[in-house]
Each structure stands twice: as structure tokens, then as C-alpha cells.
Design a protein around this motif. Sequence first.
Motif, PDB file in Angstrom:
ATOM      1  N   LYS A 148     -11.721  -2.958 -10.887  1.00  0.00           N
ATOM      2  CA  LYS A 148     -12.351  -3.721  -9.807  1.00  0.00           C
ATOM      3  C   LYS A 148     -11.361  -4.660  -9.135  1.00  0.00           C
ATOM      4  O   LYS A 148     -11.293  -4.739  -7.893  1.00  0.00           O
ATOM      5  CB  LYS A 148     -13.536  -4.505 -10.382  1.00  0.00           C
ATOM      6  N   THR A 149     -10.566  -5.358  -9.898  1.00  0.00           N
ATOM      7  CA  THR A 149      -9.624  -6.335  -9.320  1.00  0.00           C
ATOM      8  C   THR A 149      -8.539  -5.666  -8.474  1.00  0.00           C
ATOM      9  O   THR A 149      -8.329  -6.054  -7.307  1.00  0.00           O
ATOM     10  CB  THR A 149      -8.996  -7.173 -10.441  1.00  0.00           C
ATOM     11  N   PRO A 150      -7.812  -4.655  -8.984  1.00  0.00           N
ATOM     12  CA  PRO A 150      -6.785  -4.036  -8.130  1.00  0.00           C
ATOM     13  C   PRO A 150      -7.369  -3.367  -6.887  1.00  0.00           C
ATOM     14  O   PRO A 150      -6.729  -3.360  -5.834  1.00  0.00           O
ATOM     15  CB  PRO A 150      -6.101  -3.026  -9.054  1.00  0.00           C
ATOM     16  N   LEU A 151      -8.582  -2.798  -7.016  1.00  0.00           N
ATOM     17  CA  LEU A 151      -9.188  -2.189  -5.837  1.00  0.00           C
ATOM     18  C   LEU A 151      -9.539  -3.244  -4.792  1.00  0.00           C
ATOM     19  O   LEU A 151      -9.402  -3.014  -3.583  1.00  0.00           O
ATOM     20  CB  LEU A 151     -10.442  -1.406  -6.240  1.00  0.00           C
ATOM     21  N   THR A 152      -9.999  -4.397  -5.260  1.00  0.00           N
ATOM     22  CA  THR A 152     -10.308  -5.477  -4.318  1.00  0.00           C
ATOM     23  C   THR A 152      -9.042  -5.947  -3.615  1.00  0.00           C
ATOM     24  O   THR A 152      -9.025  -6.187  -2.387  1.00  0.00           O
ATOM     25  CB  THR A 152     -10.973  -6.640  -5.062  1.00  0.00           C
ATOM     26  N   ILE A 153      -7.958  -6.084  -4.388  1.00  0.00           N
ATOM     27  CA  ILE A 153      -6.686  -6.494  -3.796  1.00  0.00           C
ATOM     28  C   ILE A 153      -6.188  -5.447  -2.801  1.00  0.00           C
ATOM     29  O   ILE A 153      -5.730  -5.769  -1.688  1.00  0.00           O
ATOM     30  CB  ILE A 153      -5.639  -6.742  -4.899  1.00  0.00           C
ATOM     31  N   LEU A 154      -6.276  -4.174  -3.219  1.00  0.00           N
ATOM     32  CA  LEU A 154      -5.822  -3.091  -2.346  1.00  0.00           C
ATOM     33  C   LEU A 154      -6.621  -3.045  -1.057  1.00  0.00           C
ATOM     34  O   LEU A 154      -6.077  -2.837   0.040  1.00  0.00           O
ATOM     35  CB  LEU A 154      -5.916  -1.758  -3.097  1.00  0.00           C
ATOM     36  N   GLN A 155      -7.954  -3.234  -1.183  1.00  0.00           N
ATOM     37  CA  GLN A 155      -8.780  -3.232   0.014  1.00  0.00           C
ATOM     38  C   GLN A 155      -8.412  -4.383   0.953  1.00  0.00           C
ATOM     39  O   GLN A 155      -8.310  -4.217   2.179  1.00  0.00           O
ATOM     40  CB  GLN A 155     -10.263  -3.326  -0.386  1.00  0.00           C
ATOM     41  N   GLY A 156      -8.161  -5.582   0.385  1.00  0.00           N
ATOM     42  CA  GLY A 156      -7.775  -6.722   1.223  1.00  0.00           C
ATOM     43  C   GLY A 156      -6.446  -6.510   1.902  1.00  0.00           C
ATOM     44  O   GLY A 156      -6.281  -6.851   3.092  1.00  0.00           O
ATOM     45  N   GLU A 157      -5.462  -5.945   1.182  1.00  0.00           N
ATOM     46  CA  GLU A 157      -4.163  -5.698   1.775  1.00  0.00           C
ATOM     47  C   GLU A 157      -4.249  -4.661   2.895  1.00  0.00           C
ATOM     48  O   GLU A 157      -3.594  -4.793   3.944  1.00  0.00           O
ATOM     49  CB  GLU A 157      -3.185  -5.218   0.697  1.00  0.00           C
ATOM     50  N   LEU A 203      -7.298   5.443   4.545  1.00  0.00           N
ATOM     51  CA  LEU A 203      -7.065   4.908   3.202  1.00  0.00           C
ATOM     52  C   LEU A 203      -8.085   3.824   2.854  1.00  0.00           C
ATOM     53  O   LEU A 203      -8.568   3.751   1.711  1.00  0.00           O
ATOM     54  CB  LEU A 203      -5.648   4.347   3.102  1.00  0.00           C
ATOM     55  N   LEU A 204      -8.410   2.983   3.836  1.00  0.00           N
ATOM     56  CA  LEU A 204      -9.391   1.930   3.583  1.00  0.00           C
ATOM     57  C   LEU A 204     -10.764   2.518   3.257  1.00  0.00           C
ATOM     58  O   LEU A 204     -11.469   2.014   2.372  1.00  0.00           O
ATOM     59  CB  LEU A 204      -9.470   1.001   4.796  1.00  0.00           C
ATOM     60  N   ASP A 205     -11.135   3.589   3.954  1.00  0.00           N
ATOM     61  CA  ASP A 205     -12.420   4.250   3.662  1.00  0.00           C
ATOM     62  C   ASP A 205     -12.434   4.788   2.228  1.00  0.00           C
ATOM     63  O   ASP A 205     -13.456   4.666   1.513  1.00  0.00           O
ATOM     64  CB  ASP A 205     -12.662   5.387   4.657  1.00  0.00           C
ATOM     65  N   GLU A 206     -11.314   5.377   1.805  1.00  0.00           N
ATOM     66  CA  GLU A 206     -11.252   5.911   0.447  1.00  0.00           C
ATOM     67  C   GLU A 206     -11.304   4.791  -0.588  1.00  0.00           C
ATOM     68  O   GLU A 206     -11.946   4.922  -1.641  1.00  0.00           O
ATOM     69  CB  GLU A 206      -9.979   6.732   0.271  1.00  0.00           C
ATOM     70  N   VAL A 207     -10.642   3.669  -0.299  1.00  0.00           N
ATOM     71  CA  VAL A 207     -10.679   2.551  -1.235  1.00  0.00           C
ATOM     72  C   VAL A 207     -12.082   1.978  -1.330  1.00  0.00           C
ATOM     73  O   VAL A 207     -12.571   1.641  -2.422  1.00  0.00           O
ATOM     74  CB  VAL A 207      -9.667   1.471  -0.806  1.00  0.00           C
ATOM     75  N   GLY A 262     -17.093   1.528  -4.392  1.00  0.00           N
ATOM     76  CA  GLY A 262     -18.518   1.827  -4.604  1.00  0.00           C
ATOM     77  C   GLY A 262     -18.752   2.606  -5.887  1.00  0.00           C
ATOM     78  O   GLY A 262     -19.720   2.360  -6.617  1.00  0.00           O
ATOM     79  N   ILE A 263     -17.851   3.547  -6.180  1.00  0.00           N
ATOM     80  CA  ILE A 263     -17.974   4.311  -7.423  1.00  0.00           C
ATOM     81  C   ILE A 263     -17.829   3.397  -8.632  1.00  0.00           C
ATOM     82  O   ILE A 263     -18.601   3.472  -9.605  1.00  0.00           O
ATOM     83  CB  ILE A 263     -16.928   5.442  -7.461  1.00  0.00           C
ATOM     84  N   MET A 264     -16.839   2.495  -8.572  1.00  0.00           N
ATOM     85  CA  MET A 264     -16.643   1.573  -9.684  1.00  0.00           C
ATOM     86  C   MET A 264     -17.853   0.662  -9.876  1.00  0.00           C
ATOM     87  O   MET A 264     -18.262   0.366 -10.993  1.00  0.00           O
ATOM     88  CB  MET A 264     -15.394   0.735  -9.449  1.00  0.00           C
TER      89      MET A 264
END
Length: 492
Positions: free
Chosen positions: A278-287, A308-312, A317-319
Amino acid sequence: MKLRSFRLRIALLSTALAGSALVGFGAVSWFQIYNAQISRLDAQLLNQLIRATRSPKRERWQFYGDSLPYAFGTNTKIPIALLVLDANGNTLYQYNEVSADKDVNRLLVQRLELTPVPPPPKREPPPKPESTNPSALPPPFIRPPQPRFVTQQTATESWRIGAAKFPNVQVAIAVSLQAVNQQMATIHNIFLVSIPGALLLVASGAWLVSGSALRPIGQLTGVIQQVTVKGLDQRIPIGTTDVEFVELIQVFNQMLERLERSFTQASRFSADAAHELKTPLTILQGELERTLQQVKNGSEMQQRLSNLLDEVRRLSGIMRKLLLLSLADAGQMSLYLVEVDMSELLIEMVEDVELLAPHLSVQIDITDRLRVQGDRDLLIQVLQNLLSNAIKYNLANGWIQIHAHRIQTTLHVTIANASIDIPVSHQERIFDRFHRGDRARTRKVEGIGLGLSLAREIARAHRGDLTLDSTSNGQTAFTLTLPITKKGEGGN
């Protein structure tokens, strides 16, 4: 498939064994009693035949015949016949006044004809005389008669006949077996009533005893029925269990312990993995969102970053769904309960459906003020999932029907849509995780197969359920049921 019941087989087998024993005992007892009655009658006949030797005079036969009914312990209503012949076969006396059966006289004559003549009397060697009179000899010794006893049937009666021949007289006596037959008929009727009654008691007792003996199996069945993701901690106590079932229960408890340990590890892994991702995905989405704002609009880089943002976001959502499912499996899904007006939620979502799918015909039948106690956000997620599936799996220019009403203390929300028929194999697995009807898992219809599974877990966390209706061809319908508490009661 033919149903078989071990308990029923035990009861039937016990009844069959007891029935065979009782019938055999009854038959043997009946014949033993009958033979005892006949033997007693034969002894009485023998006594009367011996008594006949003591009444050789013609004038005493009348008294002898009249005393026969009383000698047999009966009254004059019991038929008794007597025939006395001399040594030449002439009739000395005949007694047959009670019986109207005239054939018995013929039977008496036949028996006398078949009875052998006794040997001549033997004279015992005289003891040494004390007197000197050589003519003072004792009377000759007459052997007891050797009568023949038979049972014969005439047109109206059964007779027990005894006949004996003496040097100077022939005697035949016939006694009706009417009293004996009546007694045996009474015993037969008693057996007919008592044996089925005894078998009924045996069957009932075998049913109860087998039920008591199989009670540990019932306990196992009850525990197995409760074995869910929330019931793996169930154990069967062994203290009061019969020795024969101890090993079985121990093995079953050990199996539950292994399942609980394995499931706890798997559930903890899912929850830990979801938390860690959850944390790295949140960071990745923000970046990605910040980088997307810095690139030139309409450029190829912007298009790639947008994909890429749509996939993240999809992966996030899956997580999120996996985390909720792991909490549900562990029985730790926390609900923030408030009063939720399901009627208002459905009306709002219908407006969204009309905007998202204007080509579909939407029909609603929603009762006002349907309120429940539940977690508003989670219930919205359930309804959104059902409506999203109704849109994605609909036919071109199809329709959606939404029905919401109250049945007693339960809220029923049914969402149906036009669709192709779902195969039976897919219907059985439609709530399985990661199951999709599209085997190729193409992106034509978005989703990974977690939505329905999560929606059902949320419904069950609210003490309700989500089911696939058995509907007619050409449509798919899901029904959400939720309990309406007293605080959530509303008008119809």
C-alpha cells in the motif's frame, strides 16, 4: 443417488434379528404347548381305558359312560364318544349323546380293528404257600393295555382317539379337541399381538440406542458445518466420548488445528503483503501524478504516464480489496455502523447509471425509507459493484431493473440486467475470488474477479447475504439481503 442411513439399517437389522428370534420362539412354544396338551389328554385317556378293565359288567357301563365328561375335567358340552365291544365284536355299550358327529362311531370301530390283541395273561410263579391248600392260587396278572392314540378329523370335529383290547372287552374313547384348539387359537392370537408389539419396542429401542451410539458422529457433523474461516477454532471435547470414537475425534481436531494454522498464516501473509504494497503504491501514484503535471499536454510522454497512473490506481484498488478480504477472512472487518437510508443511496446511484450508460433502459421499483444499520461506505461499495457489473455485462441497448422492498424484518435489493446466459459451471463459481467468465482475461471487460467476492463478504459482515438468483434465460439478477433493526425501521 440412493440415500442410505446407517442408523436405519441398525434399527432394521436389530428388528429383523429380534423378529426371527421371537417368531421362532413363538412357533416352538406353540408346538410345545400343543404337545403338552395332547400328552395330558393322552394320559387321561389311558387312565380311563385302564379304568374300563375294572368295570367289566354290562350293567355298570352306563355309569362309566356318564362319568367320562367329569373324568376329563370338562362339562357335558364337550363332545365325548365311547364304544364298548365284547370279545366277538358285539356292541356292549355306546355313548355318543352329546356329539352330533355320527362319523366318530366309524372312527372308533376302525381304531379297534387296528388295535392289536393283547397277549394272554401270564401267571406269576406262586410264592411258597404257607397253607397246605394247593388250590389257593392268586388271580392271574393282566398286563396294562397298550392303547394307540391318534388324532383324526371328521367333517365337523377333530378327535383324539384311544383304543385298547382286553381278553373279554374292547374299549375305544374319542374326545373332541375343540377345547384344545380354542386354547391354542387364544395363544396364537396373543402371539400375533405381542410379537409385533415387541418388535415395535425393539425397533424403537434400537433406533434410540443407535442414535446415542452415533451421537459423536453428529457432533462431528455439527462442528464440520461450522468450520468456516471464522470457525476453525472449533474443537470437539473428548471427555465424555466413547472409546471407539476417541481416535476419530482426535484426528479431526488435529486436522482443524492444522487448517487453522495454515489459514492464519495465509491470511496474515495477505494482510501483510497488502499493507507493505500500500505505501509504495501510494508513493508511486503521487509521483506519477506530480510528473504528469510537469510534462507537456498532449505529448507522448503524457499519454504514457497517464496509462501508468491508471495501472497504479487499478493495482491500488486490488490491494485495497485484498486487504478487506483478508480482514473478512480473519473476522476482523470493522464496521462503522450508522443508520443508512438504502432508498436514497439507490436513487443517487440510479442517476449515476443514467449518466454512465445512457443507452440502457433503467427501471426502478424502490420502496421509500428503507433504513438499515450498516457501514455506509462499505454498503456503497457493494451497490456500486453490482451496478457496475450490470452495466459491464449488459447487452447492447439492454436494460437494468432495480427492486428494493422490505419482507418482514429483511431488506431485499435485487439488481437485474439483460445478459447472455451464464453457464451452470460459472454460476457455481461466480463468487470465487479471481474468477471471471472471460477465460482469456482480456481487458474488454475490466475487473479481476474480486468484486462479487468482496461484496458478499461485506453483506455477511452486516449479517446479510448476497446471492445469484435462479432467473429465466436472458438475464442475470443478484439479490442483496440485509436485516432491518428496530432503529432502522421505516415506513413502506
